[in-house]
Design a protein around this motif. Sequence first.
Motif, short mmCIF file in Angstrom:
data_model
loop_
_atom_site.label_atom_id
_atom_site.label_comp_id
_atom_site.label_asym_id
_atom_site.label_seq_id
_atom_site.Cartn_x
_atom_site.Cartn_y
_atom_site.Cartn_z
N MET A 175 -5.69 2.06 2.53
CA MET A 175 -5.26 0.72 2.88
C MET A 175 -4.05 0.78 3.82
O MET A 175 -3.90 -0.07 4.71
CB MET A 175 -4.92 -0.09 1.62
N LYS A 176 -3.20 1.77 3.64
CA LYS A 176 -2.07 1.93 4.54
C LYS A 176 -2.55 2.26 5.95
O LYS A 176 -2.04 1.71 6.94
CB LYS A 176 -1.14 3.04 4.02
N LYS A 177 -3.55 3.12 6.06
CA LYS A 177 -4.12 3.43 7.37
C LYS A 177 -4.69 2.18 8.02
O LYS A 177 -4.55 1.98 9.24
CB LYS A 177 -5.22 4.49 7.23
N LEU A 178 -5.35 1.37 7.22
CA LEU A 178 -5.91 0.12 7.74
C LEU A 178 -4.80 -0.77 8.29
O LEU A 178 -4.92 -1.33 9.39
CB LEU A 178 -6.67 -0.61 6.63
N ALA A 179 -3.72 -0.92 7.55
CA ALA A 179 -2.61 -1.77 7.98
C ALA A 179 -2.00 -1.24 9.28
O ALA A 179 -1.69 -2.02 10.19
CB ALA A 179 -1.55 -1.84 6.88
N VAL A 180 -1.83 0.08 9.38
CA VAL A 180 -1.27 0.67 10.59
C VAL A 180 -2.19 0.41 11.78
O VAL A 180 -1.74 0.04 12.88
CB VAL A 180 -1.02 2.17 10.41
N HIS A 219 7.38 5.77 7.18
CA HIS A 219 7.02 7.16 7.49
C HIS A 219 5.65 7.24 8.17
O HIS A 219 4.78 8.02 7.77
CB HIS A 219 7.04 8.01 6.22
N ILE A 220 5.48 6.46 9.22
CA ILE A 220 4.25 6.43 9.99
C ILE A 220 4.38 7.40 11.17
O ILE A 220 5.47 7.58 11.71
CB ILE A 220 3.95 4.99 10.47
N ASP A 221 3.28 8.00 11.55
CA ASP A 221 3.23 8.97 12.63
C ASP A 221 4.03 8.51 13.85
O ASP A 221 3.72 7.49 14.47
CB ASP A 221 1.76 9.18 13.03
N LYS A 222 5.06 9.26 14.21
CA LYS A 222 5.95 8.87 15.29
C LYS A 222 5.28 8.92 16.66
O LYS A 222 5.76 8.29 17.61
CB LYS A 222 7.21 9.74 15.29
N SER A 223 4.21 9.68 16.79
CA SER A 223 3.54 9.72 18.09
C SER A 223 2.99 8.34 18.47
O SER A 223 2.79 8.05 19.65
CB SER A 223 2.41 10.75 18.08
N ASP A 279 -10.43 4.30 17.16
CA ASP A 279 -11.16 4.87 16.04
C ASP A 279 -11.55 3.77 15.07
O ASP A 279 -10.86 2.77 14.93
CB ASP A 279 -10.28 5.90 15.30
N PRO A 280 -12.68 3.95 14.38
CA PRO A 280 -13.09 2.92 13.42
C PRO A 280 -12.01 2.66 12.39
O PRO A 280 -11.33 3.57 11.94
CB PRO A 280 -14.33 3.56 12.77
N VAL A 281 -11.86 1.39 12.03
CA VAL A 281 -10.88 1.02 11.02
C VAL A 281 -11.30 1.62 9.69
O VAL A 281 -12.48 1.57 9.33
CB VAL A 281 -10.79 -0.52 10.91
N PRO A 282 -10.38 2.22 8.95
CA PRO A 282 -10.74 2.77 7.64
C PRO A 282 -11.40 1.72 6.78
O PRO A 282 -10.96 0.57 6.72
CB PRO A 282 -9.38 3.20 7.05
N ILE A 283 -12.49 2.10 6.14
CA ILE A 283 -13.22 1.17 5.28
C ILE A 283 -12.80 1.37 3.85
O ILE A 283 -12.88 2.47 3.31
CB ILE A 283 -14.74 1.39 5.41
N ILE A 284 -12.30 0.31 3.23
CA ILE A 284 -11.92 0.38 1.82
C ILE A 284 -13.18 0.25 1.00
O ILE A 284 -13.90 -0.73 1.07
CB ILE A 284 -10.94 -0.76 1.46
N SER A 315 0.83 -1.20 0.00
CA SER A 315 0.00 0.00 0.00
C SER A 315 0.87 1.26 0.00
O SER A 315 0.46 2.30 -0.54
CB SER A 315 -0.94 0.01 1.21
N THR A 316 2.04 1.18 0.58
CA THR A 316 2.96 2.32 0.54
C THR A 316 3.59 2.46 -0.83
O THR A 316 3.63 3.55 -1.41
CB THR A 316 4.06 2.16 1.60
N THR A 317 4.06 1.35 -1.38
CA THR A 317 4.72 1.36 -2.69
C THR A 317 3.76 1.83 -3.78
O THR A 317 4.14 2.63 -4.66
CB THR A 317 5.23 -0.05 -3.04
N TRP A 318 2.53 1.36 -3.72
CA TRP A 318 1.55 1.67 -4.77
C TRP A 318 0.59 2.79 -4.41
O TRP A 318 -0.37 3.05 -5.10
CB TRP A 318 0.77 0.40 -5.13
#
Length: 278
Positions: free
Chosen positions: A115-120, A141-145, A233-238, A107-110
């Motif tokens: 989908m990246k938010k979902l994986a995180v 490069h995911i939010d360091k917090s 928080d709700p999981v992002p819905i694809i 999801s990062t490469t493409w």
Amino acid sequence: MANRSHNGVSPVHHHRDYYLKDGNITFLVLLKIHSFVSTDTFFESESQFFVKEFTRAPQEGTSDSSAFRLEKVTTADFEKLLWVWYSSSYRREPKPKDHWLTILELSTTWQFPEMKKLAVDQLQNLDIEPIEKITTYDKYHIDKSLLLPAYKLLCKRAGRMSIEEGEQLKLHTVLGIQEARERAIRSAAEGGCLSPTSADAGDEELERILIDVFSLSGHAANRQSAQPQKTPDPVPIIKTPGPGANGATNGNKSSSSGSSSQNDNKQKEADKNGREDE
């Protein structure tokens, strides 16, 4: 199911789950010579990378012989990406860490941001060793917090990082952890602790130190650590396009734009008539 050879090299095998009869975009995964047919709406609506690819070569992917060639992905990994779209249970079906790491990579490469938010979000729910989590989040490069709990574990443990662990991390991370540990020890000593260690500093004080050392977002970091029992928080819905979605991709955009423009004109006309009546 084996199809005819692709460019005379070897037979192409249609994937048993993801070669869809009503699909309209074909991908060829070369490592195992599998052919996938999906709907291009997924790729156009979710990924700027594939939007550019489709624009660059509009005739590719329309058949097995002109399939998009995906040379740096295995069949098994591409299956995981498609699983998110085609499995209705992807948000509640437990999957191991490596499964979501693969989805994070692709999801990062493409450039699939949702989908990246979902994986995180899924990785946040898994037990991952601090060093691995920090290196993974740095790489993508995911939010360091979100790394505050991992930083805390490294600061609180009895021993320092090993040479091997230090080599995996970036220099500023190693130095930051060392600085945070030293400040935590000083804080504990000032609080009256005899022979203090970094683990003797209070949680809130250690969080404050880490937020300062790593320039974390204080609000996000404190919310992450101080409220562990809060419902996530709700999981992002694809978004899954329904029947006729491909037609809607080309048709509805202009229709919506036209409808909006007509409504604006009607409103302007009504405002004009109202001023004349006054």
